[in-house]
Design an enzyme around this catalytic site. Structure first.
Site, PDB file in Angstrom:
ATOM      1  N   HIS A   1      51.762  40.997  41.179  1.00 27.83           N
ATOM      2  CA  HIS A   1      52.164  39.878  42.040  1.00 27.83           C
ATOM      3  C   HIS A   1      53.679  39.664  41.985  1.00 27.83           C
ATOM      4  O   HIS A   1      54.321  40.036  41.014  1.00 27.83           O
ATOM      5  CB  HIS A   1      51.466  38.587  41.590  1.00 27.83           C
ATOM      6  CG  HIS A   1      49.979  38.620  41.809  1.00 27.83           C
ATOM      7  ND1 HIS A   1      49.075  38.389  40.809  1.00 27.83           N
ATOM      8  CD2 HIS A   1      49.258  38.869  42.918  1.00 27.83           C
ATOM      9  CE1 HIS A   1      47.844  38.487  41.292  1.00 27.83           C
ATOM     10  NE2 HIS A   1      47.925  38.777  42.576  1.00 27.83           N
ATOM     11  N   GLY A   2      54.210  39.036  43.037  1.00 26.58           N
ATOM     12  CA  GLY A   2      55.608  38.614  43.008  1.00 26.58           C
ATOM     13  C   GLY A   2      56.564  39.618  43.618  1.00 26.58           C
ATOM     14  O   GLY A   2      56.161  40.594  44.274  1.00 26.58           O
TER      15      GLY A   2
ATOM     16  N   GLU B   1      37.369  41.334  40.130  1.00 25.17           N
ATOM     17  CA  GLU B   1      38.481  42.232  39.789  1.00 25.17           C
ATOM     18  C   GLU B   1      38.214  42.916  38.470  1.00 25.17           C
ATOM     19  O   GLU B   1      37.745  42.299  37.516  1.00 25.17           O
ATOM     20  CB  GLU B   1      39.793  41.434  39.714  1.00 25.17           C
ATOM     21  CG  GLU B   1      40.989  42.291  39.294  1.00 25.17           C
ATOM     22  CD  GLU B   1      42.334  41.553  39.411  1.00 25.17           C
ATOM     23  OE1 GLU B   1      42.483  40.742  40.339  1.00 25.17           O
ATOM     24  OE2 GLU B   1      43.211  41.803  38.573  1.00 25.17           O
TER      25      GLU B   1
ATOM     26  N   ASP C   1      51.263  37.317  49.778  1.00 26.81           N
ATOM     27  CA  ASP C   1      51.806  35.969  49.611  1.00 26.81           C
ATOM     28  C   ASP C   1      53.332  36.027  49.518  1.00 26.81           C
ATOM     29  O   ASP C   1      54.061  35.362  50.263  1.00 26.81           O
ATOM     30  CB  ASP C   1      51.187  35.337  48.344  1.00 26.81           C
ATOM     31  CG  ASP C   1      51.454  33.846  48.246  1.00 26.81           C
ATOM     32  OD1 ASP C   1      52.254  33.326  49.044  1.00 26.81           O
ATOM     33  OD2 ASP C   1      50.876  33.186  47.363  1.00 26.81           O
ATOM     34  N   THR C   2      53.827  36.864  48.598  1.00 26.57           N
ATOM     35  CA  THR C   2      55.281  36.916  48.336  1.00 26.57           C
ATOM     36  C   THR C   2      56.100  37.146  49.601  1.00 26.57           C
ATOM     37  O   THR C   2      57.110  36.459  49.835  1.00 26.57           O
ATOM     38  CB  THR C   2      55.570  38.021  47.293  1.00 26.57           C
ATOM     39  OG1 THR C   2      54.918  37.646  46.072  1.00 26.57           O
ATOM     40  CG2 THR C   2      57.049  38.185  47.038  1.00 26.57           C
TER      41      THR C   2
ATOM     42  N   HIS D   1      45.554  43.704  45.773  1.00 29.26           N
ATOM     43  CA  HIS D   1      46.388  42.523  45.506  1.00 29.26           C
ATOM     44  C   HIS D   1      47.820  42.989  45.283  1.00 29.26           C
ATOM     45  O   HIS D   1      48.079  44.160  45.077  1.00 29.26           O
ATOM     46  CB  HIS D   1      45.902  41.813  44.236  1.00 29.26           C
ATOM     47  CG  HIS D   1      44.673  41.004  44.445  1.00 29.26           C
ATOM     48  ND1 HIS D   1      44.651  39.643  44.307  1.00 29.26           N
ATOM     49  CD2 HIS D   1      43.415  41.370  44.803  1.00 29.26           C
ATOM     50  CE1 HIS D   1      43.437  39.194  44.553  1.00 29.26           C
ATOM     51  NE2 HIS D   1      42.660  40.223  44.855  1.00 29.26           N
TER      52      HIS D   1
ATOM     53  N   ASP E   1      41.276  32.415  46.420  1.00 29.14           N
ATOM     54  CA  ASP E   1      41.970  33.534  45.777  1.00 29.14           C
ATOM     55  C   ASP E   1      42.091  33.277  44.267  1.00 29.14           C
ATOM     56  O   ASP E   1      42.454  32.171  43.856  1.00 29.14           O
ATOM     57  CB  ASP E   1      43.374  33.637  46.427  1.00 29.14           C
ATOM     58  CG  ASP E   1      44.106  34.900  46.061  1.00 29.14           C
ATOM     59  OD1 ASP E   1      43.447  35.902  45.724  1.00 29.14           O
ATOM     60  OD2 ASP E   1      45.360  34.898  46.137  1.00 29.14           O
ATOM     61  N   HIS E   2      41.780  34.267  43.469  1.00 21.47           N
ATOM     62  CA  HIS E   2      41.895  34.183  42.001  1.00 21.47           C
ATOM     63  C   HIS E   2      41.203  32.956  41.408  1.00 21.47           C
ATOM     64  O   HIS E   2      41.804  32.187  40.645  1.00 21.47           O
ATOM     65  CB  HIS E   2      43.371  34.200  41.571  1.00 21.47           C
ATOM     66  CG  HIS E   2      44.032  35.516  41.822  1.00 21.47           C
ATOM     67  ND1 HIS E   2      43.832  36.619  41.037  1.00 21.47           N
ATOM     68  CD2 HIS E   2      44.867  35.907  42.821  1.00 21.47           C
ATOM     69  CE1 HIS E   2      44.523  37.641  41.518  1.00 21.47           C
ATOM     70  NE2 HIS E   2      45.154  37.240  42.614  1.00 21.47           N
TER      71      HIS E   2
ATOM     72  N   SER F   1      52.726  42.977  48.614  1.00 19.41           N
ATOM     73  CA  SER F   1      53.951  42.679  49.371  1.00 19.41           C
ATOM     74  C   SER F   1      54.956  43.834  49.259  1.00 19.41           C
ATOM     75  O   SER F   1      55.078  44.461  48.207  1.00 19.41           O
ATOM     76  CB  SER F   1      54.597  41.392  48.849  1.00 19.41           C
ATOM     77  OG  SER F   1      53.939  40.272  49.415  1.00 19.41           O
TER      78      SER F   1
HETATM   79  P1  13P Z   1      52.028  39.498  46.523  1.00 17.64           P
HETATM   80  O1  13P Z   1      52.664  38.706  45.434  1.00 17.64           O
HETATM   81  O2  13P Z   1      52.423  40.947  46.440  1.00 17.64           O
HETATM   82  O3  13P Z   1      52.254  38.955  47.887  1.00 17.64           O
HETATM   83  O4  13P Z   1      50.424  39.471  46.265  1.00 17.64           O
HETATM   84  C1  13P Z   1      49.704  38.317  46.556  1.00 17.64           C
HETATM   85  C2  13P Z   1      48.302  38.378  46.069  1.00 17.64           C
HETATM   86  O5  13P Z   1      47.820  39.372  45.555  1.00 17.64           O
HETATM   87  C3  13P Z   1      47.508  37.159  46.198  1.00 17.64           C
HETATM   88  O6  13P Z   1      46.251  37.279  45.621  1.00 17.64           O
HETATM   89  O1  G3H Z   2      48.027  35.534  43.382  1.00 18.85           O
HETATM   90  C1  G3H Z   2      48.438  35.019  44.371  1.00 18.85           C
HETATM   91  C2  G3H Z   2      49.709  34.317  44.552  1.00 18.85           C
HETATM   92  O2  G3H Z   2      50.747  35.089  45.010  1.00 18.85           O
HETATM   93  C3  G3H Z   2      50.092  33.389  43.447  1.00 18.85           C
HETATM   94  O3  G3H Z   2      49.768  32.208  44.008  1.00 18.85           O
HETATM   95  O4  G3H Z   2      51.449  30.628  43.064  1.00 18.85           O
HETATM   96  O5  G3H Z   2      49.580  29.902  44.565  1.00 18.85           O
HETATM   97  O6  G3H Z   2      49.074  30.620  42.232  1.00 18.85           O
HETATM   98  P1  G3H Z   2      49.988  30.747  43.391  1.00 18.85           P
HETATM   99 ZN    ZN Z   3      46.291  38.444  43.801  1.00 21.20          ZN
END
Ligand code: 13P
Ligand code: G3H
Ligand code: ZN
Length: 299
Positions: free
Chosen positions: A171-172, A133, A246-247, A201, A81-82, A204
């Site tokens: 994100h977040g 992206e 992720d969040t 992306h 990812d990223h 959440s």
């Molecule tokens: P969230 O922070 O909304 O969960 O997104 C995570 C994400 O895009 C990871 O690549």
């Molecule tokens: O982009 C994705 C995540 O939510 C941020 O992940 O804290 O592991 O870099 P990281």
């Molecule tokens: Zn992301």
């Protein structure tokens, strides 16, 4: 054997659901994600960021995920990812990642194309898919949204396999100041001119119940706001075939950990409090698979 991203995402696009793409950096979250996907009979993309790789160690994290995958009865793709660091990208290809993201979105259109093309050429030699992206997620309300015509040209010129779009997510846990809103009209236009699977992306939902529970047991997470579930459903209908998350996993893990420790103050065995967090992540993931429509799509 890990499954190729191409077949997972193409099937999702064809059938109108999204593959859950969940981040992990440890044993407990990985176990929870596999348990949930197996229970839901859902395909799974399991993804590691560069910082999670640095946290856990590349070999450690890869072997935890591979060990679960060998026993899993569902298709699983491992994804970077990223990706930004060429050394980590090269190492992912060497390890056998089936999908990598090159995130050169902070650069100019021209430079993003040049970097993405280079990674596509490297990945193709290893039979690995590439997500790229265009547009930036940015700070809440501040990103540069993806321009449909640019997206079309970008895909043609780079040969990437899937495309992350910027339509208002970030994100977040603090995605919006005012009313949460995605630019779904823009997504529709992108989907009309881009034929590869689209990725969302920052998806959440930041569930209020989970945030409140974390705060009740000692957290201080203020003014958190995520993407409403109804908008996620609409985005899937408009071409989103992979949803990154992720969040919400982190929030579920943390709220449960805080609650457990508060209610069991004499407990100090990590296996006990981590088991409660693992369950919370599993429940959260199961709910997401239902929302994304991926339940029962493992075959
Ligand atoms: P969230 O922070 O909304 O969960 O997104 C995570 C994400 O895009 C990871 O690549
Ligand atoms: O982009 C994705 C995540 O939510 C941020 O992940 O804290 O592991 O870099 P990281
Ligand atoms: Zn992301």
């Amino acid at each position: 054997m890990f499954s190729p991203a191409k077949s997972l995402l193409r099937k999702a696009s064809r059938k109108g659901y999204a593959v859950p793409a969940f981040n992990t950096s440890n044993l407990e979250v990985t176990a929870a994600l596999f348990e949930a996907a197996e229970k839901a009979k859902s395909p799974l993309m399991i993804q590691t960021t560069e910082s999670s790789i640095r946290y856990a160690g590349f070999e450690n994290l890869f072997s935890i995920i591979s060990t679960f995958e060998k026993r899993a009865g569902i298709p699983v793709c491992i994804h970077l990812d990223h990706g930004k660091d060429m050394n980590i990208i090269k190492k992912s290809l060497k390890f056998g990642y089936k999908s990598i993201m090159i995130d050169a979105s902070k650069y100019s259109f021209k430079k993003n194309i040049a970097i993405t093309k280079r990674v596509v050429a490297m990945a193709k030699r290893k039979g690995c898919s590439v997500e790229a992206e265009i547009g930036t997620l940015g700070r809440p309300g501040k990103g540069d949204f993806t321009v449909p015509d640019e997206a079309c040209e970008f895909v043609e010129r780079t040969g990437c396999d899937s495309l992350a779009v910027a339509i208002g997510t970030s994100h977040g846990a603090h995605k919006f100041k005012g009313t949460p809103k995605l630019d779904l009209q823009r997504l529709k236009q992108i989907n009309e001119v881009v034929s590869i699977p689209l990725v969302l992306h920052g998806a959440s939902s930041v569930p209020k119940g989970i945030v409140n529970n974390a705060n009740r047991y000692g957290a201080a997470i203020k003014r958190a706001k995520g993407v409403p579930e109804g908008q996620i459903k609409k985005a899937i209908k408009l071409g989103i075939a992979k949803i990154n998350l992720d969040t919400d996993l982190r929030l579920a893990f943390t709220a449960s950990l805080r609650e457990f420790l508060k209610k069991n103050p004499s407990q100090f065995d990590p296996r006990k409090y981590l088991a409660s967090s693992e369950d919370a992540v599993k429940e959260l993931a199961l709910g997401k698979m239902a929302l994304f429509g991926s339940r029962g799509k493992a075959r």
